[in-house]
Enzyme design. Structure first.
Site, PDB file in Angstrom:
ATOM      1  N   ARG A   1     -17.687  -3.918   9.097  1.00 29.98           N
ATOM      2  CA  ARG A   1     -16.388  -3.436   9.556  1.00 29.98           C
ATOM      3  C   ARG A   1     -16.555  -2.054  10.170  1.00 29.98           C
ATOM      4  O   ARG A   1     -17.291  -1.236   9.650  1.00 29.98           O
ATOM      5  CB  ARG A   1     -15.420  -3.346   8.365  1.00 29.98           C
TER       6      ARG A   1
ATOM      7  N   ARG B   1       0.817  -1.211   0.000  1.00 31.35           N
ATOM      8  CA  ARG B   1       0.000   0.000   0.000  1.00 31.35           C
ATOM      9  C   ARG B   1       0.848   1.257   0.000  1.00 31.35           C
ATOM     10  O   ARG B   1       0.304   2.348  -0.114  1.00 31.35           O
ATOM     11  CB  ARG B   1      -0.867   0.017   1.267  1.00 31.35           C
TER      12      ARG B   1
END
Ligand code: AMP
Length: 218
Positions: free
Chosen positions: A158, A84
């Site tokens: 989430r 990332r």
């Protein structure tokens, strides 16, 4: 698997994992387990993840390194959510060189129009038992029939799938992760897929590319 949060990396990664019988390594999923289990790592990253920030490179690099060296990764693996940052991408290259796999990496970039992301993420829910990913618009029946993978009737959202946090995750993606396209785009195994197509079409495009690359049959 590369692309914005909510683009379908986890969904496609799970399908590919079943199809090629190789594990999917999702750094986000592993970190969520660490938090659930109250480990030292979990305690350290909980707040960062809650806010949609990135956990420090060395933490995810350590996780990926130990997973890649596990026996179940000998035939290959699917990375979902890693790398990332540029540092992580450089680290991954060094790991692949160490394993002799540098020329075997394929990068699948799932591309989507940013305005479509919020609704995708907001409708997302997970099996609380195995982490399989569903969407309110397409899969709400599993809440009655059970998770299509493990049968559990326990589902969750989430806690970083909220509007403000999604905005933060997209911003971080644009600043820190998007530049990786430059890093990878001239590599031999780089595929751009239109992630707005339906799940089956996206899956077919990816497998066609992977099979061709490794000379497997379609
Ligand atoms: P994901 O499930 O891939 O959306 O990841 C959920 C969260 O885990 C992210 O918002 C980050 O806080 C953390 N995370 C997952 N993978 C990484 C990574 N490669 N680098 C830094 N943070 C990560």
């Amino acid at each position: 698997m590369f692309g914005m949060p909510g683009v379908g990396k986890g969904t496609q990664g799970a399908l590919l994992s079943d199809y090629y019988e190789i594990p999917k390594l999702s750094t986000g999923e592993i970190l969520r387990h660490e938090i659930e289990n109250g480990t030292d790592v979990g305690i350290r990253v909980a707040q960062i993840m809650h806010e949609g920030g990135l956990v420090p490179d060395h933490v995810v690099e350590f996780i990926v390194r130990s997973r890649i060296y596990s026996e179940d990764c000998n035939r290959g693996f699917i990375l979902d959510g890693f790398p990332r940052t540029l540092n992580q991408a450089v680290y991954l290259d060094s790991l692949l060189i160490e394993k002799g796999w540098f020329n075997s990496i394929l990068i699948v970039y799932l591309r989507i129009d940013e305005v479509k992301l919020s609704s995708r993420i907001l409708g997302r829910f997970l099996c609380a038992s195995c982490g399989n990913i569903f969407h309110e618009n397409f899969n709400s029946s599993v809440k009655v029939s059970g998770c299509s993978r493990c049968g559990s009737l326990d589902f969750m959202h989430r806690d970083d799938d909220e509007k403000e946090k999604i905005r933060n995750r997209i911003k971080i993606y644009q600043e820190q992760t998007f530049p990786l396209i430059e890093f990878y785009k001239n590599r031999h195994g780089f595929l751009v897929v239109d992630a707005d197509a339906n799940i089956e079409v996206v899956f077919k495009n990816i497998t066609f590319f992977v099979n061709k690359h490794f000379d497997l049959c379609n």
